[in-house]
Scaffold this motif. Structure first.
Motif, short mmCIF file in Angstrom:
data_model
loop_
_atom_site.label_atom_id
_atom_site.label_comp_id
_atom_site.label_asym_id
_atom_site.label_seq_id
_atom_site.Cartn_x
_atom_site.Cartn_y
_atom_site.Cartn_z
N TYR A 13 0.83 -1.20 0.00
CA TYR A 13 0.00 0.00 0.00
C TYR A 13 0.86 1.25 0.00
O TYR A 13 0.64 2.20 -0.74
CB TYR A 13 -0.90 0.02 1.25
CG TYR A 13 -2.30 -0.39 0.96
CD1 TYR A 13 -2.60 -1.70 0.62
CD2 TYR A 13 -3.34 0.53 0.98
CE1 TYR A 13 -3.88 -2.09 0.34
CE2 TYR A 13 -4.63 0.15 0.70
CZ TYR A 13 -4.89 -1.16 0.37
OH TYR A 13 -6.16 -1.54 0.08
N ARG A 17 -0.02 2.56 -3.72
CA ARG A 17 -1.34 3.19 -3.70
C ARG A 17 -1.13 4.70 -3.62
O ARG A 17 -0.47 5.18 -2.71
CB ARG A 17 -2.16 2.67 -2.51
CG ARG A 17 -3.61 3.06 -2.62
CD ARG A 17 -4.49 2.31 -1.64
NE ARG A 17 -5.85 2.78 -1.75
CZ ARG A 17 -6.74 2.26 -2.56
NH1 ARG A 17 -6.45 1.22 -3.30
NH2 ARG A 17 -7.96 2.74 -2.62
N TRP A 44 -10.30 4.48 8.48
CA TRP A 44 -9.77 3.39 7.67
C TRP A 44 -8.75 3.99 6.68
O TRP A 44 -8.87 3.89 5.48
CB TRP A 44 -10.87 2.59 6.99
CG TRP A 44 -12.22 2.73 7.67
CD1 TRP A 44 -13.42 2.88 7.06
CD2 TRP A 44 -12.51 2.73 9.08
NE1 TRP A 44 -14.42 2.99 7.99
CE2 TRP A 44 -13.89 2.91 9.25
CE3 TRP A 44 -11.72 2.61 10.22
CZ2 TRP A 44 -14.51 2.96 10.48
CZ3 TRP A 44 -12.34 2.68 11.46
CH2 TRP A 44 -13.71 2.83 11.58
N ASP A 65 -7.34 2.96 11.75
CA ASP A 65 -7.39 1.76 10.92
C ASP A 65 -7.27 0.54 11.84
O ASP A 65 -6.59 0.63 12.87
CB ASP A 65 -6.24 1.76 9.90
CG ASP A 65 -6.51 0.85 8.70
OD1 ASP A 65 -6.97 1.37 7.65
OD2 ASP A 65 -6.29 -0.37 8.83
N GLY A 108 -11.98 6.72 2.85
CA GLY A 108 -11.50 6.47 1.49
C GLY A 108 -11.46 4.99 1.16
O GLY A 108 -10.73 4.23 1.80
N ASN A 109 -12.26 4.58 0.19
CA ASN A 109 -12.16 3.23 -0.38
C ASN A 109 -12.25 2.12 0.67
O ASN A 109 -11.51 1.14 0.61
CB ASN A 109 -10.83 3.09 -1.15
CG ASN A 109 -10.75 4.07 -2.29
OD1 ASN A 109 -11.47 3.98 -3.27
ND2 ASN A 109 -9.88 5.07 -2.15
#
Ligand SMILES: C[S@@+](CC[C@H](N)C(=O)[O-])C[C@H]1O[C@@H](n2cnc3c(N)ncnc32)[C@H](O)[C@@H]1O
Length: 251
Positions: A13, A17, A44, A65, A108-109
């Motif tokens: 990530y 990302r 998150w 998270d 987000g996502n």
């Protein structure tokens, strides 16, 4: 594909990302009504793909998270004014007990992994009057994009894994459902979208897929197939990324 964000996924990530581009973050902050004295809550947060670009628009951020590896990746970025906190959607009521009213909450996502109605209601309850809640998605996933190289990637994936159709909450029906839930809570809702074009290469595509394919799905055979599929494509390989934000303000 099932969700497991532990282990190597967080490392991938951090590298593969992208953050929300700075100009899109500035527009999002304005739509949220985020001010330099506000505290931002990034729910998150992953390794900070929204926290980092929104940070210049607020006083500080709490980034939450449930995966320790994600939080470690965020901490490694050394962002001043960010507190990384272990917590899941089920912890939202507890956050309401310890936090002051917030200028903005962003997700987000990630909303598609949880009970969307309960999560949005609990998140909206954390806002100060005038504060904003944003549900941000990027989509469709790279392997469902329209460019010929993306169709080649999808072909390689489907040869090895079978159909790959999941949109991870980035489709029109997920968007409509979220708008409906937020309007139903009496919030003022607007939807924005921004496009960014990114030139990618085989390393980036394979790394990005390794991040998205949980478990051992990215085998050596699949890596080779992806490299072959991309080697046959005329360059440059451009990924058009559409970011959509559902922004809801508490009046
Ligand atoms: C796709 S990532 C999104 C990261 C970042 N927000 C972004 O926009 O790129 C999904 C994140 O949701 C977290 N997550 C998964 N299930 C969750 C749950 N039930 N409650 C809270 N977070 C969860 C994962 O640990 C992961 O960091």
């Amino acid at each position: 594909m099932s969700a497991d964000f532990a282990g190597d996924i967080a490392r991938l990530y951090a590298r593969y990302r992208r953050d929300l581009p700075a100009d899109h973050a500035a527009e999002l902050a304005a739509q949220l009504g985020l001010s330099p004295t506000d505290l931002l809550l990034d729910l998150w947060c992953g390794t900070g793909q929204l926290t980092a670009p929104l940070l210049p628009h607020c006083a500080g951020a709490l980034a939450v998270d449930p995966e320790p590896g994600m939080l470690a990746g965020l901490r490694d970025r050394g962002l001043p004014g960010v507190m990384a906190v272990l917590g899941a959607d089920t912890d939202l009521p507890q956050l309401g007990r310890v936090l002051p009213p917030l200028g903005a909450v962003v997700v987000g996502n990630a909303l598609h992994w949880m009970d969307e109605a309960a999560t949005l209601a609990a998140a909206a309850a954390l806002l100060r009057p005038g504060g904003g809640l944003a549900v941000v998605t990027q989509g469709p996933p790279l392997w469902l994009g329209p460019a010929p190289w993306q169709q080649a990637v999808r072909g390689a994936l489907e040869t090895h894994l079978g159909p790959v159709t999941g949109t991870y909450g980035s489709d029109a029906s997920a968007l409509a459902g979220r708008v409906g839930l937020l309007v139903g809570q009496g919030l003022a809702v607007q939807v924005s979208s921004w496009r960014a074009d990114h030139v990618v290469d085989t390393d980036w595509v394979v790394g990005h897929l390794g991040r998205a394919l949980f478990g051992d799905a990215l085998t050596d055979g699949l890596r080779t197939a992806l490299a072959r599929a991309l080697a046959g494509q005329p360059g440059p390989l451009v990924e058009q990324v559409v970011t959509t934000a559902v922004v809801a303000r508490r009046t």
